[in-house]
Design an enzyme around this catalytic site. Structure first.
Site, PDB file in Angstrom:
ATOM      1  N   GLY A 114      -7.315 -28.441  33.413  1.00 56.17           N
ATOM      2  CA  GLY A 114      -6.346 -29.190  32.837  1.00 56.17           C
ATOM      3  C   GLY A 114      -5.289 -28.632  31.870  1.00 56.17           C
ATOM      4  N   ASN A 115      -4.407 -29.335  31.273  1.00 50.91           N
ATOM      5  CA  ASN A 115      -3.581 -28.669  30.405  1.00 50.91           C
ATOM      6  C   ASN A 115      -3.239 -29.760  29.133  1.00 50.91           C
ATOM      7  OD1 ASN A 115      -1.080 -30.604  30.829  1.00 50.91           O
ATOM      8  ND2 ASN A 115      -1.389 -29.713  32.966  1.00 50.91           N
ATOM      9  N   HIS A 116      -2.241 -29.518  28.319  1.00 47.95           N
ATOM     10  CA  HIS A 116      -2.326 -30.277  27.017  1.00 47.95           C
ATOM     11  C   HIS A 116      -1.564 -31.252  26.935  1.00 47.95           C
ATOM     12  CE1 HIS A 116      -4.702 -26.990  25.052  1.00 47.95           C
ATOM     13  NE2 HIS A 116      -4.001 -26.063  25.668  1.00 47.95           N
ATOM     14  N   ALA A 138       2.962 -32.592  33.615  1.00 46.00           N
ATOM     15  CA  ALA A 138       2.604 -31.457  33.721  1.00 46.00           C
ATOM     16  C   ALA A 138       1.498 -31.284  34.847  1.00 46.00           C
ATOM     17  CB  ALA A 138       2.173 -30.900  32.355  1.00 46.00           C
TER      18      ALA A 138
END
Ligand code: PMT
Length: 398
Positions: free
Chosen positions: A206-208, A274
């Site tokens: 995943g990402n932030h 994102a």
């Protein structure tokens, strides 16, 4: 200008409730239809008799009055605006967490109109991290929070926490009704948040992204009259606005499918999510166990949503992409603008403090395909959203 508008004025327990008497009088003078809800705590500060006399309607307090049930759903659907002034710390916390233990909360949870709140509390309570975090939660749900004033407080201390004055609350509501509808009637697709690409039943890549930037854009669009389809990756933030339809998705593939489906009817699309560029080629059926050796996971490219929408774009549809960069920012952003056939790219760089993932602020530069470049200062994401929507409105109408 407010003539005929249906306003619920909700009053909670705070010394600032005395100002709500003036507020009720001003709303009635402006020829609004006013219904007043009070919490039990509010009755300690102002009397229902004063407010029912001023509003020319019985004041509503309990979910049940004798044998009769107050129809909060009907009330929430009747109003053009639910105005909670003053908003106490206690009611704020209930709103943030959906606690439905009185008529006001039942009405709030079933309201389909814009909700505006004017907080009032002592400075220490106003500055408390719990208050700040509850304010963020309701703002992300689409509630408009009026700023507090600085001045003498009920405790005798001087500081922030005074409720906004009735005239400025009235002016704000007028402006909300009559000035900010420049995108009314338009349908806008917004993507927000991260995507999670599953590796096995317990792990993902995943990402932030928190979803805050995209949600702020959706709320700004909705407040200005647009209907919004928000395709939202896994995020603890969920807006609750009558003009926003939320499609919760998890993976890049799900986000792709939902965006393609909603783009058809969109006048504009703003892709702020994102999205993972790569996803595991295979998802393990069982949890992968460690075996003392290194592990390689084969990754394959995901579909590029922005690029696909750029290929499908009809004449008149406005397509906005984001670029999150860590180096060669301008060059990379301009590349995305042309390669993905976007009309506008919003650049934010992780080299700018106060910009990017998770924060409440961002710092952007907008590049338009006409060659225009707009540089902005670091601002709260709500104000950044306003700048972006201003440019989209300009493109849609000019
Ligand atoms: O959510 P927050 O915590 O508030 O943070 C906001 C943000 C930093 C996520 C946001 O401001 C932002 O920069 N979003 C874009 C992040 C990104 O993935 O940028 P990119 O440069 O990798 O992608 C370029 C564009 O292509 C973006 O519009 C992206 O949505 C889109 N894209 C990317 C990959 C893919 N498979 N499909 C896409 O459509």
């Amino acid at each position: 200008m407010l003539k005929g508008k249906k306003i619920i004025l909700a009053i909670t327990g705070s010394i600032a409730a005395y100002k709500s008497i003036l507020l009720a009088r001003e709303l009635v003078k402006a020829e609004c239809e006013v219904r007043i809800i009070m919490t039990h705590a509010a009755k300690d500060f102002v009397t229902p008799l004063t407010l029912s006399t001023l509003s020319k309607n019985p004041v509503l307090i309990d979910l049940f009055e004798g044998d009769a049930w107050s129809n909060h759903v009907k009330l929430g659907r009747w109003a053009d605006v639910l105005l909670i002034a003053p908003l106490s710390c206690n009611t704020l916390a209930k709103m943030a967490h959906g606690i439905c233990d009185n008529l006001l909360m039942a009405t709030y949870l079933s309201a389909i109109c814009p909700v505006i709140v004017a907080p009032a509390m002592d400075e220490d309570m106003w500055q408390h991290p719990a208050t700040k975090s509850n304010l963020k939660i309701i703002e992300l749900q689409g509630v408009t929070i009026l700023p507090v004033n600085k001045g003498e407080l009920a405790s005798g201390l001087y500081g922030e926490g005074r409720m906004a004055e009735p005239e400025s609350i009235l002016a704000f509501i007028e402006q909300r009704f009559f000035q900010n509808t420049d995108i009314k009637g338009k349908q806008v697709l917004v993507s927000a948040g991260p995507t999670f690409e599953h590796i096995d039943p317990v792990r993902f890549i995943g990402n932030h992204s928190s979803g805050k930037m995209g949600i702020a854009i959706a709320v700004e669009l909705a407040n200005r009259g647009a209907k919004v389809d928000l395709v939202l990756g896994p995020s603890s933030n969920q807006p609750n606005h009558p003009a926003i339809t939320v499609y919760n998705v998890s993976t890049a593939a799900e986000m792709y499918n939902e965006c393609i489906a909603q783009f058809e009817r969109a006048d504009a699309a703003i892709l702020c999510a994102a999205v993972a560029d790569y996803t595991p080629a295979n998802i393990a059926a069982e949890k992968i166990k460690k075996n003392g050796q290194s592990l390689s996971i084969e990754l394959i490219e995901t579909e590029d949503i922005l690029k696909t929408l750029g290929q499908q774009k009809r004449k008149g549809q406005v397509l906005v992409g984001f670029a999150l960069e860590t180096a060669n920012e301008k060059e990379n952003a301009l590349n995305k603008l042309s390669k993905k056939n976007a009309d506008m790219i919003v650049l934010n760089s992780l080299n700018d403090k106060g910009a990017g993932f998770g924060l409440d602020t961002n710092k952007i530069t907008i590049f338009e395909k006409s060659g225009n470049q707009f540089d902005y200062e670091q601002k709260p994401k709500q104000q950044v959203a306003k700048d972006i929507v201003d440019r989209v409105v300009n493109m849609l109408y000019v």
